[in-house]
Design a protein around this motif. Structure first.
Motif, PDB file in Angstrom:
ATOM      1  N   ALA A 229       0.826  -1.209   0.000  1.00  0.00           N
ATOM      2  CA  ALA A 229       0.000   0.000   0.000  1.00  0.00           C
ATOM      3  C   ALA A 229       0.859   1.258   0.000  1.00  0.00           C
ATOM      4  O   ALA A 229       0.525   2.260  -0.647  1.00  0.00           O
ATOM      5  N   ALA A 230       1.980   1.212   0.726  1.00  0.00           N
ATOM      6  CA  ALA A 230       2.870   2.381   0.778  1.00  0.00           C
ATOM      7  C   ALA A 230       3.408   2.725  -0.603  1.00  0.00           C
ATOM      8  O   ALA A 230       3.556   3.904  -0.945  1.00  0.00           O
ATOM      9  N   VAL A 231       3.702   1.708  -1.395  1.00  0.00           N
ATOM     10  CA  VAL A 231       4.172   1.957  -2.760  1.00  0.00           C
ATOM     11  C   VAL A 231       3.035   2.506  -3.614  1.00  0.00           C
ATOM     12  O   VAL A 231       3.192   3.499  -4.328  1.00  0.00           O
ATOM     13  N   THR A 232       1.884   1.873  -3.538  1.00  0.00           N
ATOM     14  CA  THR A 232       0.735   2.297  -4.340  1.00  0.00           C
ATOM     15  C   THR A 232       0.352   3.740  -4.046  1.00  0.00           C
ATOM     16  O   THR A 232       0.060   4.512  -4.962  1.00  0.00           O
ATOM     17  N   TYR A 233       0.366   4.091  -2.770  1.00  0.00           N
ATOM     18  CA  TYR A 233      -0.096   5.418  -2.356  1.00  0.00           C
ATOM     19  C   TYR A 233       1.046   6.401  -2.094  1.00  0.00           C
ATOM     20  O   TYR A 233       0.804   7.526  -1.654  1.00  0.00           O
ATOM     21  N   ARG A 234       2.278   5.959  -2.346  1.00  0.00           N
ATOM     22  CA  ARG A 234       3.458   6.832  -2.278  1.00  0.00           C
ATOM     23  C   ARG A 234       3.648   7.458  -0.896  1.00  0.00           C
ATOM     24  O   ARG A 234       3.957   8.647  -0.767  1.00  0.00           O
ATOM     25  N   LEU A 235       3.476   6.667   0.140  1.00  0.00           N
ATOM     26  CA  LEU A 235       3.553   7.186   1.503  1.00  0.00           C
ATOM     27  C   LEU A 235       4.605   6.482   2.349  1.00  0.00           C
ATOM     28  O   LEU A 235       4.606   6.628   3.576  1.00  0.00           O
ATOM     29  N   ALA A 236       5.519   5.747   1.736  1.00  0.00           N
ATOM     30  CA  ALA A 236       6.530   5.029   2.513  1.00  0.00           C
ATOM     31  C   ALA A 236       7.402   5.961   3.363  1.00  0.00           C
ATOM     32  O   ALA A 236       7.678   5.646   4.529  1.00  0.00           O
ATOM     33  N   PRO A 237       7.874   7.110   2.851  1.00  0.00           N
ATOM     34  CA  PRO A 237       8.705   7.974   3.712  1.00  0.00           C
ATOM     35  C   PRO A 237       7.964   8.455   4.958  1.00  0.00           C
ATOM     36  O   PRO A 237       8.542   8.508   6.054  1.00  0.00           O
ATOM     37  N   LEU A 239       5.472   6.936   6.476  1.00  0.00           N
ATOM     38  CA  LEU A 239       5.269   5.821   7.393  1.00  0.00           C
ATOM     39  C   LEU A 239       6.544   5.498   8.169  1.00  0.00           C
ATOM     40  O   LEU A 239       6.486   5.213   9.375  1.00  0.00           O
ATOM     41  N   VAL A 240       7.689   5.538   7.516  1.00  0.00           N
ATOM     42  CA  VAL A 240       8.952   5.299   8.221  1.00  0.00           C
ATOM     43  C   VAL A 240       9.186   6.392   9.261  1.00  0.00           C
ATOM     44  O   VAL A 240       9.609   6.113  10.397  1.00  0.00           O
ATOM     45  N   GLU A 241       8.923   7.634   8.904  1.00  0.00           N
ATOM     46  CA  GLU A 241       9.082   8.734   9.866  1.00  0.00           C
ATOM     47  C   GLU A 241       8.171   8.525  11.077  1.00  0.00           C
ATOM     48  O   GLU A 241       8.578   8.749  12.229  1.00  0.00           O
ATOM     49  N   LEU A 242       6.958   8.084  10.845  1.00  0.00           N
ATOM     50  CA  LEU A 242       6.020   7.858  11.936  1.00  0.00           C
ATOM     51  C   LEU A 242       6.466   6.687  12.811  1.00  0.00           C
ATOM     52  O   LEU A 242       6.402   6.754  14.048  1.00  0.00           O
ATOM     53  N   LEU A 243       6.956   5.620  12.199  1.00  0.00           N
ATOM     54  CA  LEU A 243       7.479   4.487  12.963  1.00  0.00           C
ATOM     55  C   LEU A 243       8.681   4.906  13.813  1.00  0.00           C
ATOM     56  O   LEU A 243       8.813   4.485  14.974  1.00  0.00           O
ATOM     57  N   GLN A 260      11.276  -2.600   8.441  1.00  0.00           N
ATOM     58  CA  GLN A 260      12.121  -3.338   7.500  1.00  0.00           C
ATOM     59  C   GLN A 260      11.426  -3.497   6.146  1.00  0.00           C
ATOM     60  O   GLN A 260      12.058  -3.424   5.093  1.00  0.00           O
ATOM     61  N   ALA A 261      10.116  -3.700   6.185  1.00  0.00           N
ATOM     62  CA  ALA A 261       9.360  -3.850   4.946  1.00  0.00           C
ATOM     63  C   ALA A 261       9.232  -2.542   4.180  1.00  0.00           C
ATOM     64  O   ALA A 261       8.970  -2.547   2.972  1.00  0.00           O
ATOM     65  N   LEU A 262       9.445  -1.417   4.872  1.00  0.00           N
ATOM     66  CA  LEU A 262       9.200  -0.103   4.265  1.00  0.00           C
ATOM     67  C   LEU A 262      10.464   0.670   3.894  1.00  0.00           C
ATOM     68  O   LEU A 262      10.408   1.582   3.065  1.00  0.00           O
ATOM     69  N   ALA A 266      10.783   3.488   1.065  1.00  0.00           N
ATOM     70  CA  ALA A 266      10.864   4.894   1.461  1.00  0.00           C
ATOM     71  C   ALA A 266      12.013   5.591   0.750  1.00  0.00           C
ATOM     72  O   ALA A 266      11.880   6.730   0.285  1.00  0.00           O
ATOM     73  N   ALA A 267      13.149   4.915   0.664  1.00  0.00           N
ATOM     74  CA  ALA A 267      14.295   5.501  -0.034  1.00  0.00           C
ATOM     75  C   ALA A 267      13.975   5.720  -1.507  1.00  0.00           C
ATOM     76  O   ALA A 267      14.326   6.755  -2.089  1.00  0.00           O
ATOM     77  N   ALA A 268      13.312   4.750  -2.122  1.00  0.00           N
ATOM     78  CA  ALA A 268      12.974   4.874  -3.545  1.00  0.00           C
ATOM     79  C   ALA A 268      11.989   6.017  -3.779  1.00  0.00           C
ATOM     80  O   ALA A 268      12.129   6.791  -4.736  1.00  0.00           O
ATOM     81  N   GLU A 269      11.005   6.144  -2.891  1.00  0.00           N
ATOM     82  CA  GLU A 269      10.026   7.215  -3.051  1.00  0.00           C
ATOM     83  C   GLU A 269      10.660   8.584  -2.802  1.00  0.00           C
ATOM     84  O   GLU A 269      10.363   9.562  -3.504  1.00  0.00           O
TER      85      GLU A 269
END
Length: 357
Positions: A229-237, A239-243, A260-262, A266-269
């Motif tokens: 979902a993070a890739v689809t919705y472009r929100l990985a960075p 989510l990592v910041e929130l974690l 680890q999954a993100l 996150a780097a790619a996004e």
């Protein structure tokens, strides 16, 4: 998975208040961070036996009364298909019994514009006042955001009762991160991504970290599904910041696998956003041209009137553009500054049309 208990010890860590300082300091810190976080601290403290005075009990009563009002509005909208609740009441359902996760406003995502205006008409019939409108385009269709307000039950202590209707789940930044209209089907994922999306409006704080923790405690976040979902919705960075924010205070077993999954996504996004080149074409100068190009325009309210069959009709007049909607009329504008003469002409136009109807 072992759940992390929501108690005063946890709140001291998440709010970064030394443990030797009492619950009063926790409440003050919560008030500084969010207008709706102190209620949670007070409810947890009372649950652990801290004596509650009139101020504490009134704070919780107002929060519960506000939540009940939003529940009434949701019930009134039960006949409107295609609406989904995100954040507020949905996240509150993940908190343990007795913990008051206050609801500041009600966010509703409509499946399409027809359903949005149907819901808006219901809210208007219940006395809601339309105050903010925005129009833009995504996925080949017009997107709408509408804010409806009711007077505050206590103007010195609380903001207005606020419902935000939108056809686009995730507006992004209208630049490197585009509009993503659809919500994921899974409610927990929808809530998680909606919290992450808040980062485009403000910095994360303790309330966001606690919302994430409650989602983790629920066991409803599968790392693989979240990463997809993070890739689809472009929100990985985000989510990592929130974690990372949560991990400063909590050693939850769900944080590591999720991060680890993100992290690679996150780097790619982040790299994709850095390489983003803004469109060469400048924003259109006029409202009519911006509408034609699907660019963002805003609506300044002129009148309030419930017209259930109206939807939203754009009316082009000399030197101005109006939106005639199911809940009233708006002058469409391209910025914050509006010529008072243009506003007066627009108001006269809609008033004259109403008089001749």
């Amino acid at each position: 998975m072992n759940a992390t208990p929501l108690d005063l010890d946890l709140l001291h860590r998440v709010l970064d208040v030394p443990e030797h300082e009492g619950p009063f300091r926790l409440v003050r810190r919560a008030q500084q961070l969010s207008g709706t976080l102190a209620q949670l601290v007070v409810s947890v403290a009372i649950g652990e036996g801290v004596r509650a005075g009139s101020g504490s009990t009134d704070l919780l009563e107002r929060a519960r009364s506000r939540a009940a009002r939003y529940a009434e509005l949701r019930t009134a909208l039960a006949g409107c298909p295609g609406l989904r609740v995100v954040k507020g009441p949905s996240l509150a359902g993940h908190y343990p019994p007795g913990a008051c996760r206050s609801v500041g406003d009600l966010d509703l995502i409509a499946s399409d514009e027809e359903q949005l205006w149907r819901a808006a008409a219901v809210l208007g019939s219940l006395g809601g006042e339309p105050t903010q409108l925005s129009l833009f385009a995504a996925d080949g269709r017009r997107q709408v955001t509408l804010v409806v307000l009711w007077p505050s039950p206590d103007p010195l202590m609380e903001e207005e009762i606020r419902v935000e209707l939108c056809t686009a789940a995730f507006p992004g930044d209208f630049a490197a991160v585009p509009v993503r209209p659809q919500l994921p089907a899974d409610p927990a994922l929808a809530d998680l991504l909606s919290v992450a999306e808040e980062r485009f409006q403000r910095a994360f704080h303790a309330k966001d970290a606690l919302d994430l923790l409650m989602l983790l405690n629920s066991g409803s976040l599968d790392p693989a599904a979240v990463a997809e979902a993070a890739v689809t919705y472009r929100l990985a960075p985000e989510l990592v910041e929130l974690l990372d924010l949560l991990s400063k205070a909590v050693d939850h077993p769900g944080i590591g696998p999720l991060r680890q999954a993100l992290v690679a996504e996150a780097a790619a996004e982040t790299a994709r956003r850095a390489a983003h080149t803004p469109a060469e074409r400048e924003p259109e100068p006029t409202v009519a041209a911006r509408l034609e190009a699907g660019q963002l325009v805003w609506g300044m309210p002129l009148t309030s009137a419930v017209r259930p069959e109206q939807g939203c009709v754009i009316e082009h007049l000399p030197d101005l553009v109006l939106a005639r909607t199911a809940v009233g009329d708006f002058l469409l504008v391209s910025g914050e500054l509006v010529d008072p003469e243009v506003h007066a002409v627009a108001l006269a136009a809609v008033s004259g049309q109403e008089a001749s109807a």
